[in-house]
Design an enzyme around this catalytic site. Structure first.
Site, PDB file in Angstrom:
ATOM      1  N   LYS A 186     -44.469 -67.113 -85.466  1.00 26.72           N
ATOM      2  CA  LYS A 186     -44.178 -65.225 -84.500  1.00 26.72           C
ATOM      3  C   LYS A 186     -44.600 -65.511 -83.140  1.00 26.72           C
ATOM      4  O   LYS A 186     -44.112 -64.849 -82.207  1.00 26.72           O
ATOM      5  CB  LYS A 186     -44.844 -64.346 -84.983  1.00 26.72           C
ATOM      6  CG  LYS A 186     -45.069 -63.181 -84.493  1.00 26.72           C
ATOM      7  CD  LYS A 186     -43.715 -62.229 -84.211  1.00 26.72           C
ATOM      8  CE  LYS A 186     -43.523 -61.291 -82.978  1.00 26.72           C
ATOM      9  NZ  LYS A 186     -44.356 -60.297 -82.582  1.00 26.72           N
ATOM     10  N   GLU A 193     -41.226 -64.013 -74.930  1.00 28.86           N
ATOM     11  CA  GLU A 193     -41.022 -62.601 -74.371  1.00 28.86           C
ATOM     12  C   GLU A 193     -41.729 -63.218 -73.677  1.00 28.86           C
ATOM     13  O   GLU A 193     -41.314 -62.019 -72.470  1.00 28.86           O
ATOM     14  CB  GLU A 193     -41.465 -61.883 -76.191  1.00 28.86           C
ATOM     15  CG  GLU A 193     -41.443 -60.624 -75.792  1.00 28.86           C
ATOM     16  CD  GLU A 193     -41.749 -59.859 -76.955  1.00 28.86           C
ATOM     17  OE1 GLU A 193     -41.135 -59.485 -77.851  1.00 28.86           O
ATOM     18  OE2 GLU A 193     -43.238 -59.548 -76.590  1.00 28.86           O
TER      19      GLU A 193
HETATM   20  C1  6PG Z   1     -42.576 -57.912 -81.182  1.00 27.24           C
HETATM   21  C2  6PG Z   1     -42.985 -57.616 -80.378  1.00 27.24           C
HETATM   22  C3  6PG Z   1     -44.528 -57.405 -80.524  1.00 27.24           C
HETATM   23  C4  6PG Z   1     -45.320 -57.371 -79.608  1.00 27.24           C
HETATM   24  C5  6PG Z   1     -45.469 -56.929 -78.579  1.00 27.24           C
HETATM   25  C6  6PG Z   1     -46.425 -56.193 -76.934  1.00 27.24           C
HETATM   26  O1  6PG Z   1     -41.747 -59.004 -81.218  1.00 27.24           O
HETATM   27  O2  6PG Z   1     -41.936 -56.969 -81.673  1.00 27.24           O
HETATM   28  O3  6PG Z   1     -43.468 -59.251 -79.824  1.00 27.24           O
HETATM   29  O4  6PG Z   1     -44.749 -57.965 -81.727  1.00 27.24           O
HETATM   30  O5  6PG Z   1     -46.299 -57.076 -80.474  1.00 27.24           O
HETATM   31  O6  6PG Z   1     -44.034 -57.582 -77.861  1.00 27.24           O
HETATM   32  O7  6PG Z   1     -46.587 -58.003 -77.154  1.00 27.24           O
HETATM   33  P1  6PG Z   1     -47.397 -57.626 -75.918  1.00 27.24           P
HETATM   34  O8  6PG Z   1     -48.447 -56.233 -75.857  1.00 27.24           O
HETATM   35  O9  6PG Z   1     -48.704 -59.083 -75.945  1.00 27.24           O
HETATM   36  O10 6PG Z   1     -46.989 -57.747 -74.216  1.00 27.24           O
END
Ligand code: 6PG
Length: 450
Positions: A186, A193
């Site tokens: 993850k 991401e």
């Molecule tokens: C997901 C996301 C999620 C994550 C947010 C915020 O896969 O659903 O990765 O889990 O918490 O994207 O991440 P940041 O606050 O670090 O940008």
């Protein structure tokens, strides 16, 4: 008695509860805020008919007692102190053979510690990364699990009900080794991401600052790509956000130019350092968020530095190829980190299996993931001749885009990092013979000769 328990009914917890309950899984719900304002969840219950198989508890012991044995408890509480204290409390109340699942964005190191804590009381532990956001978790999230196979076998039928169909026609969840490996995957997902988000943000900046395109036109360019092999969930939502209006103005223009992070990207950078792997694109994406916070300094310094303000044109075909180049390098760097972890920690994470789980329900789902899964040697990506050929083909476009950004004083984080990485990885000779010579001179470090 209910089939499952969920602790932590925030936005993601609520989506998970709605998803599970709509599949006929009866649920006990507990959240520490219920003690004070359990009425809010009852409002949600009225609002969402799919919550009808859920039962709300105001104290954790009656919550635990209400779940069928062996109990399955899903924890969706933010990482750090809140998550640690829920797990410590729960360990004291659960019985031998019960299954505790930490579904937060937990640091893999903590995940391993949690497993050891639960083991003392013979409680089974699963560390589980969940991707998809509020909507994805409701409709079929991507779930990356690490931990006890016996526990996994007891939850997998229910997980097939709540996840979505993947590229290989299985469901978007899987077991990847020990407790920390689900959270590790993850974490890698989040690193990818961050970079994908930054690439789109950088391209938007280059286009809007050219004074040649308005939001509508940029959305059309992105839309054209998104209707081809560059389709992705993140591009999809970016297009929507570019067009979003509030009080007759574009929302994006009103949003404060500062970005936070929840730590997962920082952990991945640390893993890169520990394992000696380049994650320079991620580093650039995170550093951009850090620099964004120096808003006052940026504003002051911008008045002291002359920047080009001329109109320029962007070759959008080149931009699209440069983008593709960077996306590929982002995946190469992530795969190399997984392989390094496999080697150093004696893990056995299969990258195809990871891509399969990411191919549906996740925030990074895209045609590129499907393409990598189907057409590339992902387990050994640096030996894949096709990807190197492809990168070499896109390289002139990337250079022209980077040059354009330099000529016009536009910062486009991540693009230059991808080019530098490729230039290094494709060079028979680097500058490191000189590094060896310098180390030898001042520190008598032994020299390795060809
Ligand atoms: C997901 C996301 C999620 C994550 C947010 C915020 O896969 O659903 O990765 O889990 O918490 O994207 O991440 P940041 O606050 O670090 O940008």
């Amino acid at each position: 008695m209910n089939n499952w328990g969920i602790i932590g009914v925030g936005r993601i917890g609520l989506s998970m509860a709605r998803n599970m309950s709509s599949k006929g899984i009866s649920l006990s719900l507990y959240d520490k805020t219920f003690q004070k304002k359990s009425d809010s969840i009852f409002k949600e219950k009225k609002l969402y008919s799919d919550l009808k198989k859920t039962f709300v508890f105001k104290d954790i012991s009656s919550f635990v007692k209400s779940i069928k044995k062996p109990r399955k408890v899903l924890i969706l509480v933010p990482t750090g102190n809140p998550n640690d204290s829920v797990i410590s409390n729960l360990i004291k109340i659960l019985d031998e053979g019960d299954i505790l699942i930490d579904a937060g964005n937990t640091n893999p190191v903590i995940s391993l510690k949690n497993k050891l804590k639960t083991k003392k009381n013979k409680i089974l532990y699963l560390g589980m990364g969940v991707s998809g956001g509020v909507d994805g978790v409701l409709k079929g999230p991507s779930i990356m699990i690490g931990g006890d196979i016996n526990a996994f076998n007891q939850v997998k039928d229910d997980f097939s009900l709540i996840t979505s169909k993947t590229i290989d026609n299985t469901f978007s969840f899987d077991l990847f080794g020990d407790s920390n490996q689900g959270h590790f995957i993850k974490m890698i997902h989040n690193g990818i991401e961050y970079v994908e988000m930054q690439l789109i943000a950088s391209m938007y900046k280059l286009l809007i600052d050219s004074n040649n395109y308005n939001n509508q036109e940029i959305a059309e360019i992105f839309n054209e790509w998104n209707n081809s092999e560059q389709k992705s969930y993140l591009m999809d939502i970016s297009i929507k956000q570019i067009l979003e209006k509030i009080e007759n103005k574009y929302l994006i223009e009103k949003i404060d130019d500062v970005a936070d992070d929840n730590g997962t990207g920082r952990w991945m950078l640390n893993y890169g350092i520990e394992l000696g792997c380049s994650t320079n694109m991620l580093s650039s994406a995170i550093n951009t968020r850090f620099i964004s916070k120096l808003k006052d300094d940026r504003s002051k310094i911008s008045k002291m530095v002359n920047k080009s303000s001329k109109k320029y044109s962007v070759d959008t075909k080149s931009l699209s190829k440069a983008y593709q180049f960077c996306r590929l390098v982002n995946y190469i760097q992530s795969f190399c980190l997984i392989n390094a972890a496999n080697k150093d920690y004696n893990w056995n994470i299969n990258i195809s299996k990871v891509l399969n789980v990411w191919s549906s329900g996740s925030i990074i789902k895209s045609s590129l993931i499907n393409d990598l899964y189907s057409n590339y040697s992902v387990e050994n990506i640096l030996s894949d001749k096709e990807i190197i050929k492809e990168l070499n083909g896109y390289k002139p476009d990337l250079i022209s885009i980077i040059t354009l950004s330099l000529e016009n004083d536009i910062s486009i984080p991540c693009f230059g990092n991808a080019l530098n990485y490729f230039n290094s990885i494709s060079s028979k000779t680097l500058s490191t013979n000189m590094i060896q010579a310098q180390r030898n001179f001042f520190g008598s470090h032994p020299i390795k000769i060809n």
